[in-house]
Design a protein around this motif. Structure first.
Motif, mmCIF file in Angstrom:
data_model
loop_
_atom_site.group_PDB
_atom_site.id
_atom_site.type_symbol
_atom_site.label_atom_id
_atom_site.label_comp_id
_atom_site.label_asym_id
_atom_site.label_seq_id
_atom_site.Cartn_x
_atom_site.Cartn_y
_atom_site.Cartn_z
ATOM 1 N N LYS A 171 40.623 47.824 44.940
ATOM 2 C CA LYS A 171 41.169 47.681 46.140
ATOM 3 C C LYS A 171 42.669 47.395 45.949
ATOM 4 N N GLY A 191 49.112 52.821 48.177
ATOM 5 C CA GLY A 191 49.342 53.426 49.489
ATOM 6 C C GLY A 191 50.830 53.107 49.926
ATOM 7 N N GLU A 211 47.923 53.628 38.953
ATOM 8 C CA GLU A 211 46.455 53.782 38.920
ATOM 9 C C GLU A 211 46.011 53.796 37.276
ATOM 10 N N LEU A 237 44.159 50.637 45.596
ATOM 11 C CA LEU A 237 44.368 51.341 46.871
ATOM 12 C C LEU A 237 45.758 50.797 47.512
#
Length: 258
Positions: free
Chosen positions: A209, A216, A227, A212
């Motif tokens: 989470k 974003g 990542e 992400l």
């Protein structure tokens, strides 16, 4: 009595907005109760997934219009608006996965909170929309910014400019929700989704989470580097090696969150 009821079923905590006499409209006491409920489930390591739903005919029918009408701009900005922005952002970045079981009307703030929740399951009786324009307003709890990041811009504008309600099927078709289920099976299907997610590694879910949410907001090159760093952290955890070992040994993994 708190306007937010908390129940536990194994690793799933259900937060039920319980103001059916107002169709679960959000006001300042409800926002404060939400924060208290999130404090409780955040501190409980036994809770791995949080499920949101509403009591009665509505999920959340929007903000409390009488409360909104009682405020001028600065008072609204510094009180209600600031509080609800903080709440919805907290839900959006909450380390534990969130699921919504939308049992009825999710209008205005009800749709805006959905935009901050990870997975959205709709009853076939659900109705979504951002009708603020009909009151001479526009979505002001993060909705204008989240919806244009989740839907094609022309669809987002149509929803906000017309203020029209969407059926459950229409909401899924445009990308506001994951799927529609029969009203009578809404909670059982939502719980099944929560339980499936709760069986995964809570540590890996938390780091996923975070990857992400942060990624974003980054350019692609930076997001890819982020990542890469985060998956390195995952591979330092016992859960990752438990999962791989379980696969090789043809057994179910037992994730501990470490």
């Amino acid at each position: 009595m708190s306007p937010i009821d908390i129940t536990r079923d194994g690793a799933v905590a259900t937060l039920t907005i319980n103001r059916p006499e107002t169709l679960n409209a959000i006001d300042v006491p409800t926002i404060k109760a939400f924060h208290a409920a999130l404090d409780e489930v955040e501190a409980d390591d036994g809770v791995r997934v949080v499920l949101f739903t509403g009591a009665g005919r509505a999920f959340i029918a929007g903000g409390d219009i009488a409360d909104l009408n009682s405020r001028q701009g600065l008072a609204h900005y510094s009180e209600f608006a600031e509080d609800i922005h903080r709440l919805f952002r907290r839900i959006e970045i909450f380390d534990k996965p969130t699921v919504a079981a939308v049992n009825g009307f999710a209008l205005g703030g009800g749709t805006e909170i959905l935009l901050a929740i990870d997975i959205r399951i709709l009853s076939d009786k659900a109705r979504l929309g951002l009708p603020e324009i009909n009151l001479g307003l526009f979505p002001g709890a993060g909705g204008t910014q989240r919806i244009i990041r989740q839907l094609p811009l022309c669809r987002a504008k149509e929803i906000m400019f017309t203020g029209d309600m969407l059926s459950a099927d229409e909401a899924v078709a445009v990308g506001l929700a994951n799927r529609v289920v029969p009203h009578d099976t809404l909670m059982s299907e939502a719980m099944a989704t929560c339980e499936k997610i709760a069986s995964k590694s809570p540590l890996t879910l938390k780091l996923l989470k975070r990857t992400l949410v942060a990624g974003g907001d980054m350019p692609l090159a930076a997001a890819l580097a982020h990542e890469q760093a985060m998956i390195g952290l995952v591979l330092d955890a016992a859960d990752a090696h438990e999962g791989c070992s379980a696969f090789l040994e043809k057994r179910a993994p037992s994730f501990k969150g470490v």
